[in-house]
Design a protein around this motif. Sequence first.
Motif, PDB file in Angstrom:
ATOM      1  N   CYS A  88       0.969  -1.190  -0.075  1.00 54.98           N
ATOM      2  CA  CYS A  88       0.072   0.051  -0.017  1.00 54.98           C
ATOM      3  C   CYS A  88       0.897   1.115  -0.069  1.00 54.98           C
ATOM      4  N   MET A  89       0.256   2.219  -0.287  1.00 53.15           N
ATOM      5  CA  MET A  89       1.324   3.634  -0.448  1.00 53.15           C
ATOM      6  C   MET A  89       0.474   4.762  -0.118  1.00 53.15           C
ATOM      7  N   ILE A  90       1.224   5.729   0.505  1.00 52.24           N
ATOM      8  CA  ILE A  90       0.849   7.176   0.661  1.00 52.24           C
ATOM      9  C   ILE A  90       1.825   8.008  -0.056  1.00 52.24           C
ATOM     10  N   LEU A  91       1.479   8.872  -0.668  1.00 50.17           N
ATOM     11  CA  LEU A  91       2.394  10.195  -1.234  1.00 50.17           C
ATOM     12  C   LEU A  91       1.836  11.476  -0.930  1.00 50.17           C
ATOM     13  N   ALA A  92       2.524  12.082   0.076  1.00 45.14           N
ATOM     14  CA  ALA A  92       1.828  13.441   0.506  1.00 45.14           C
ATOM     15  C   ALA A  92       2.583  13.918   1.539  1.00 45.14           C
ATOM     16  N   ARG A  93       2.272  15.466   1.628  1.00 43.94           N
ATOM     17  CA  ARG A  93       3.030  16.379   2.718  1.00 43.94           C
ATOM     18  C   ARG A  93       2.689  15.791   3.983  1.00 43.94           C
TER      19      ARG A  93
ATOM     20  N   GLY B 251      -5.403   3.098  11.053  1.00 45.32           N
ATOM     21  CA  GLY B 251      -6.286   2.240  10.551  1.00 45.32           C
ATOM     22  C   GLY B 251      -5.477   1.083  10.190  1.00 45.32           C
ATOM     23  N   TYR B 252      -4.308   1.423   9.569  1.00 42.79           N
ATOM     24  CA  TYR B 252      -3.504   0.538   9.012  1.00 42.79           C
ATOM     25  C   TYR B 252      -2.941  -0.568  10.058  1.00 42.79           C
ATOM     26  N   VAL B 253      -2.502   0.347  11.041  1.00 44.52           N
ATOM     27  CA  VAL B 253      -1.857  -0.455  12.396  1.00 44.52           C
ATOM     28  C   VAL B 253      -2.928  -1.393  13.047  1.00 44.52           C
ATOM     29  N   MET B 254      -4.168  -0.965  13.048  1.00 45.76           N
ATOM     30  CA  MET B 254      -5.275  -1.638  13.430  1.00 45.76           C
ATOM     31  C   MET B 254      -5.634  -2.776  12.826  1.00 45.76           C
ATOM     32  N   SER B 255      -5.385  -2.703  11.462  1.00 43.96           N
ATOM     33  CA  SER B 255      -5.786  -3.841  10.537  1.00 43.96           C
ATOM     34  C   SER B 255      -4.786  -5.246  10.533  1.00 43.96           C
ATOM     35  N   LYS B 256      -5.157  -6.268  10.179  1.00 46.71           N
ATOM     36  CA  LYS B 256      -4.223  -7.533  10.142  1.00 46.71           C
ATOM     37  C   LYS B 256      -3.715  -7.507   8.545  1.00 46.71           C
ATOM     38  N   SER B 257      -3.423  -6.360   7.821  1.00 40.96           N
ATOM     39  CA  SER B 257      -3.103  -6.473   6.740  1.00 40.96           C
ATOM     40  C   SER B 257      -1.604  -6.907   6.679  1.00 40.96           C
ATOM     41  N   VAL B 258      -1.400  -7.655   5.804  1.00 38.78           N
ATOM     42  CA  VAL B 258       0.133  -8.288   5.357  1.00 38.78           C
ATOM     43  C   VAL B 258       0.848  -7.269   4.522  1.00 38.78           C
ATOM     44  N   TYR B 259       0.073  -6.628   4.059  1.00 34.54           N
ATOM     45  CA  TYR B 259       1.063  -5.824   2.764  1.00 34.54           C
ATOM     46  C   TYR B 259       1.529  -4.500   3.421  1.00 34.54           C
ATOM     47  N   PRO B 260       2.928  -4.362   3.025  1.00 30.29           N
ATOM     48  CA  PRO B 260       3.639  -3.005   3.716  1.00 30.29           C
ATOM     49  C   PRO B 260       3.042  -1.824   3.241  1.00 30.29           C
TER      50      PRO B 260
ATOM     51  N   LYS C  25       6.239   7.327  16.664  1.00 29.09           N
ATOM     52  CA  LYS C  25       5.176   6.745  17.096  1.00 29.09           C
ATOM     53  C   LYS C  25       4.737   5.459  16.411  1.00 29.09           C
ATOM     54  N   TYR C  26       5.016   5.330  15.301  1.00 30.51           N
ATOM     55  CA  TYR C  26       4.395   4.200  14.504  1.00 30.51           C
ATOM     56  C   TYR C  26       5.574   3.288  14.049  1.00 30.51           C
ATOM     57  N   GLY C  27       6.707   4.012  13.740  1.00 30.33           N
ATOM     58  CA  GLY C  27       7.691   3.264  12.978  1.00 30.33           C
ATOM     59  C   GLY C  27       8.268   1.837  13.437  1.00 30.33           C
ATOM     60  N   SER C  28       7.801   1.508  14.732  1.00 29.74           N
ATOM     61  CA  SER C  28       8.168   0.354  15.078  1.00 29.74           C
ATOM     62  C   SER C  28       7.680  -0.775  14.627  1.00 29.74           C
ATOM     63  N   ASP C  29       6.238  -0.530  13.917  1.00 31.93           N
ATOM     64  CA  ASP C  29       5.684  -1.546  13.435  1.00 31.93           C
ATOM     65  C   ASP C  29       6.506  -1.926  11.881  1.00 31.93           C
ATOM     66  N   PRO C  30       6.884  -3.098  11.741  1.00 32.87           N
ATOM     67  CA  PRO C  30       7.793  -3.484  10.649  1.00 32.87           C
ATOM     68  C   PRO C  30       7.204  -3.479   9.414  1.00 32.87           C
ATOM     69  N   ARG C  31       5.826  -3.228   9.380  1.00 34.68           N
ATOM     70  CA  ARG C  31       4.943  -3.098   8.071  1.00 34.68           C
ATOM     71  C   ARG C  31       5.138  -1.788   7.432  1.00 34.68           C
ATOM     72  N   ILE C  32       5.329  -0.671   8.289  1.00 32.16           N
ATOM     73  CA  ILE C  32       5.491   0.611   7.927  1.00 32.16           C
ATOM     74  C   ILE C  32       6.915   0.949   7.563  1.00 32.16           C
ATOM     75  N   ILE C  33       6.901   1.883   6.214  1.00 32.77           N
ATOM     76  CA  ILE C  33       7.935   2.304   5.899  1.00 32.77           C
ATOM     77  C   ILE C  33       7.668   3.820   5.642  1.00 32.77           C
ATOM     78  N   PHE C  34       8.692   4.565   6.264  1.00 27.19           N
ATOM     79  CA  PHE C  34       8.699   6.101   6.238  1.00 27.19           C
ATOM     80  C   PHE C  34      10.002   6.219   5.168  1.00 27.19           C
ATOM     81  N   ALA C  35       9.755   6.525   3.900  1.00 25.78           N
ATOM     82  CA  ALA C  35      10.593   6.585   2.845  1.00 25.78           C
ATOM     83  C   ALA C  35      10.962   8.177   2.520  1.00 25.78           C
ATOM     84  N   GLY C  36      10.494   8.932   3.180  1.00 25.18           N
ATOM     85  CA  GLY C  36      10.950  10.446   2.956  1.00 25.18           C
ATOM     86  C   GLY C  36      10.369  10.973   1.576  1.00 25.18           C
TER      87      GLY C  36
END
Length: 366
Positions: free
Chosen positions: A195-200, A213-222, A239-250
């Motif tokens: 999954c993807m977000i692109l925004a300021r 919502g993503y953290v609460m979900s059982k999604s296996v998709y990064p 706050k959320y970077g410890s979830d291995p499914r989430i990538i803050f790419a800059g």
Amino acid sequence: MKIGILGTRGIPNNHGGFEQFAEHFAVYLKENNHEVYVYNSHDHPYQDTKYKGVNIIHAFDPEFKIGTVGQFIYDLNCIRDSRKRNFDILLQLGYTSNSIWYKLLPKEPVIITNMDGMEWKRSKYSKKVRKFLKYAEGLAVKSSDYLIADSVGIRDYILKTYNKPSELIAYGATVFVNPKNTVLERYNFKEYQYCMILARLEPENNIETIIKGYVMSKSVYPLIIFGGLNTYGKSLEAKYGSDPRIIFAGANYNQEELNNLRYYSRYYFHGHSVGGTNPSLLEAMASNALIIANNNIFNKSILEKDALYFDNSADIEKLLNEDESFHLKQSFSEANIEKINSFYNWKTINSKYEEFILNKLKDNKN
């Protein structure tokens, strides 16, 4: 026609939506035999005085030293320079920091302002700043000869609030063709498996609502998040970077890479809630993305029925847990591509701007 374009950090685009538009429109005008000048910050990466035939004027921008307040000085420097250029038209993109200098605008050119979104509604600002932005909005309306709105919502708001008409012209995008999945190797992704977000990374873009919502979900998709890590972005990463499914790419300004990432994403989240026609939304539409958008008038007036919508984190969690919407990707994408080809392509948008400006210049001379 001799036209000056101010209100951006400069071209080629290295910042955001207005810069992207300025780049496309300025080059288009030059190709149609107009004399075009674009104001650039003095420290813009592009330092030449010409860009594809467009004249570049570098103005001192102290934002790198003193922060946001430096934008006011930069805009002042641009306006002061414009007084000696004998422009026929001054096109202002936005009003946030240049409107307070309206009394210094040159008297000869026709002043046309793209009103952007309702900046004073952005929750990242304090109450005092928001009050100022509302005041600045009124100054921009007062000091402009003509206004442009980039969405139906903004046009209706300006008419209702200030009893002043505005020309409805959106932004443009280019349909993405020839995708290459080799881009995914850099991120170790597989097609349609992320999954993807692109925004300021700002509160009004509902970034945290989506992440929650993503953290609460059982999604296996990064979930990969593209956006400069400002103070707010860093707080979200902490706050959320410890979830291995989430990538803050800059931040990422490589359009070819972003287009491919959007194309191959499973779900693309668009949380913008303030403003008009958002350029990144059009680019997602043009890249065949299956879009899950914040449920508001600005997004719905563009996407219509060809997207999924959310109001809160629970909606995100439900959509991801059920994961029953991917089959809609093809039909939604085809409909959104048709919108780009019919209404939001750069040729159409540039032509509308040129026609509107030339008509107003003619009216002003009569």
